[in-house]
Design a protein around this motif. Structure first.
Motif, PDB file in Angstrom:
ATOM      1  N   ALA A   1      40.822 -11.830  -5.542  1.00  0.00           N
ATOM      2  CA  ALA A   1      39.456 -11.357  -5.804  1.00  0.00           C
ATOM      3  C   ALA A   1      39.385 -10.251  -6.854  1.00  0.00           C
ATOM      4  N   GLY A   2      40.437  -9.441  -6.966  1.00  0.00           N
ATOM      5  CA  GLY A   2      40.387  -8.330  -7.907  1.00  0.00           C
ATOM      6  C   GLY A   2      40.604  -8.753  -9.345  1.00  0.00           C
ATOM      7  N   PRO A   3      41.718  -9.411  -9.631  1.00  0.00           N
ATOM      8  CA  PRO A   3      42.054  -9.702 -11.030  1.00  0.00           C
ATOM      9  C   PRO A   3      41.288 -10.869 -11.645  1.00  0.00           C
ATOM     10  N   THR A   4      40.540 -11.637 -10.873  1.00  0.00           N
ATOM     11  CA  THR A   4      39.907 -12.835 -11.417  1.00  0.00           C
ATOM     12  C   THR A   4      38.460 -12.554 -11.821  1.00  0.00           C
ATOM     13  N   PRO A   5      38.176 -12.558 -13.136  1.00  0.00           N
ATOM     14  CA  PRO A   5      36.809 -12.281 -13.598  1.00  0.00           C
ATOM     15  C   PRO A   5      35.825 -13.319 -13.051  1.00  0.00           C
ATOM     16  N   MET A   6      34.565 -12.930 -12.951  1.00  0.00           N
ATOM     17  CA  MET A   6      33.547 -13.811 -12.389  1.00  0.00           C
ATOM     18  C   MET A   6      33.463 -15.124 -13.175  1.00  0.00           C
ATOM     19  N   SER A   7      33.666 -15.038 -14.496  1.00  0.00           N
ATOM     20  CA  SER A   7      33.464 -16.219 -15.335  1.00  0.00           C
ATOM     21  C   SER A   7      34.578 -17.249 -15.188  1.00  0.00           C
ATOM     22  N   LEU A   8      35.716 -16.841 -14.598  1.00  0.00           N
ATOM     23  CA  LEU A   8      36.844 -17.768 -14.481  1.00  0.00           C
ATOM     24  C   LEU A   8      37.039 -18.254 -13.048  1.00  0.00           C
ATOM     25  N   ARG A   9      36.029 -18.061 -12.206  1.00  0.00           N
ATOM     26  CA  ARG A   9      36.168 -18.425 -10.799  1.00  0.00           C
ATOM     27  C   ARG A   9      35.716 -19.857 -10.503  1.00  0.00           C
ATOM     28  N   HIS A  10      36.297 -20.397  -9.435  1.00  0.00           N
ATOM     29  CA  HIS A  10      35.866 -21.683  -8.873  1.00  0.00           C
ATOM     30  C   HIS A  10      35.673 -21.421  -7.380  1.00  0.00           C
ATOM     31  N   ASP A  11      34.577 -20.730  -7.063  1.00  0.00           N
ATOM     32  CA  ASP A  11      34.379 -20.156  -5.733  1.00  0.00           C
ATOM     33  C   ASP A  11      33.695 -21.177  -4.815  1.00  0.00           C
ATOM     34  N   ALA A  12      34.469 -21.709  -3.862  1.00  0.00           N
ATOM     35  CA  ALA A  12      33.926 -22.760  -2.987  1.00  0.00           C
ATOM     36  C   ALA A  12      32.812 -22.215  -2.084  1.00  0.00           C
TER      37      ALA A  12
END
Lengths: 333, 333
Positions: B149-160
């Motif tokens: 959750a910390g290192p992953t920018p919002m734009s690179l997420r695939h949040d189920a």
């Protein structure tokens, strides 16, 4: 020391918390092989329990070292089987008696895999870490009324999960409001009674907010509190928020950050400034000593996972930058 | 039969599936006490396992009776300890050998607590049940990528879970599109790995859609399928939907529904037409015989719960309406 260069390839993969240690040892081996003597003394530190997988809190060793936790408190923490940290250290022969003190440290460097996808996305080798995001974590409890899904009209529901869905989207929105460095994550969400044909009566979820300044964190939390009450009112439920974790943002030392940047450029490695989204021992150390970190890419940004992977040339590059930065700082006593 | 009236008060609370049986027995006792003879024969039926709490499928007895399930299939179903329905019936002495047949039934009535809040909200005593909502249930699996959750920018997420939050709101919207009788519920939702600082990699959730016509159910499902794919695309995840339950809407027999309505009005009880949101044995019986149901209010609409409660005067009123309706139908052979 001209000519010192690390070319031993660390074994690939499964590094995470260990890469920093192996990188430090690699630097020492190289300096010893080359007969380099520095003005200031160098040390490698292996922190106990950075991950917090078996014992909490996380970053236990560095936290105790800088005085965030009392040693007795740390030694008394128990795992799921009731074994304390003290007992576990005794059983493996690692229960030391030395008193530690965080004073007299001229510089602290830590190398780490990025644990995120940014360097890979930019096809760059070195992340010059300028600081770490602050974190505020919350427990959120949403209380509605459980009821039979068939006979209960939509207008008479108090659906805790429907309200939770608005919280999940709000957390995402809070991070987007403060792009690109802010983060907002709901990682854990439990529904009660979690039955197909029962309207959820309550939901418990976690909120993890991160940002590069306390002002941003505060703005995010203020909006969270205000909007949560609107969501509660609209959804005819109650919402309770409790802060459970706070780490202030950490700004690393300019001169050390510059030493990392210069090291990468001297070797001819591609680099960019990054902010660490995750917590690290360096975040505690930054409170007592000039500190900086070096990131190297890892495949798909994945860590804490069996498929964690990093390229040998990137791990080696990180070691070389670490060596250059350490030598730059150790050239004076 | 003039003058027959039920005034024995059934014991309050914890009725649910049993109220129908006790109401039938109460009618028989009252008719016997009054020496009433009817032209058509009357029977009380006690269905096995309407709730499905220990053995699935639900409504097992009535389902086998009308031929929805083969008897051997039902007898072979196992509980969590591996005990079959057949073994359980033997152990309590209820394993009968008679062949059953759903033919020759002139009318079927069932009294039930409402299991919903509508009658209470309208302060009415009798629900004249005109039919039961059709149901389509789905399993939904949302697959993204778990990441730190910390290192992953919002734009690179695939949040189920973020995608799941849109599905939860969509299900609510589908029901509101077809107010007041349609229902849409996500009752069950499981997050993986469900860890505070890990972006959810996958979510499994249940969808329960109900409506009073197949055309409405189909419209809801078509919109669900179309919108789910938009949500998947926007959230950079995949979404798979599998239908796991289908009950067609059941319309009860007009003449029996009218008998219930007349019964309530004759006694001077307040009443309204309602559609059953829940499944009942009557839904299966409606496929083989003219059928109707009588609802009475229950406190806060709560059932399947220790605090389920219904007023004695409402339970008694339901018995009296049942008696009037039965006698109206049984007055001819």
């Amino acid at each position: 020391m001209t000519g010192s260069h690390i070319d031993t390839q660390p074994t690939g993969g499964k590094f995470d918390g260990n890469y920093g240690v192996l990188a430090g040892l690699e630097v020492f081996k190289t300096l010893n092989d080359a007969g380099v003597t520095t003005a200031a003394p160098l040390e490698v530190v292996v922190w106990t329990n950075e991950e917090g997988s078996r014992f909490v809190p996380v970053m236990m060793g560095s936290g105790a070292f800088i005085g965030e936790f009392k040693t007795d408190f740390i030694l008394a923490q128990k795992d799921r089987d009731g074994i304390t940290v003290g007992q576990a250290l005794h059983s493996i022969g690692y229960a030391g008696k030395d008193q530690v003190s965080p004073s007299g440290i001229g510089a602290y460097f830590e190398a780490h895999i990025e644990q995120g996808p940014v360097l890979e996305a930019h096809d760059l080798t070195i992340g010059v870490v300028t600081g770490a995001l602050g974190q505020r974590w919350f427990d959120v409890v949403i209380t509605g009324s459980e009821a039979h899904a068939g006979p209960t009209p939509m207008s008479l529901r108090h659906d805790a999960l429907l309200a939770a869905s608005h919280i999940v989207q709000l957390i995402n929105e809070l991070a987007l409001d403060h792009a690109p460095n802010a983060r907002g994550t709901v990682g854990m969400l439990d529904v009660y009674p979690n039955s197909r044909n029962v309207i959820p009566g309550s939901v418990k979820l976690s909120v993890d907010l991160r940002a590069d300044s306390d002002a941003t964190l505060t703005a995010m939390v203020n909006k969270l509190n205000a909007r949560a009450q609107e969501i509660a009112k609209q959804g005819k439920v109650s919402i309770a928020l409790t802060q459970v974790v706070y780490f202030p943002p950490a700004a690393f030392a300019n001169e050390l950050v510059q030493a990392v940047r210069s090291g990468a450029r001297t070797i001819g490695l591609s680099e960019m400034d990054v902010v660490s989204g995750a917590g690290h021992d360096a975040v505690y150390m930054a409170r007592v000593a000039p500190t900086a970190m070096i990131f190297v890419p890892c495949k798909d940004g994945i860590s804490h996972n069996e498929i964690e992977d990093a390229k040998s040339e990137h791990l080696e590059a990180g070691c070389n930058v670490l060596m250059h930065a350490m030598l730059a700082c150790a050239s004076q006593p």
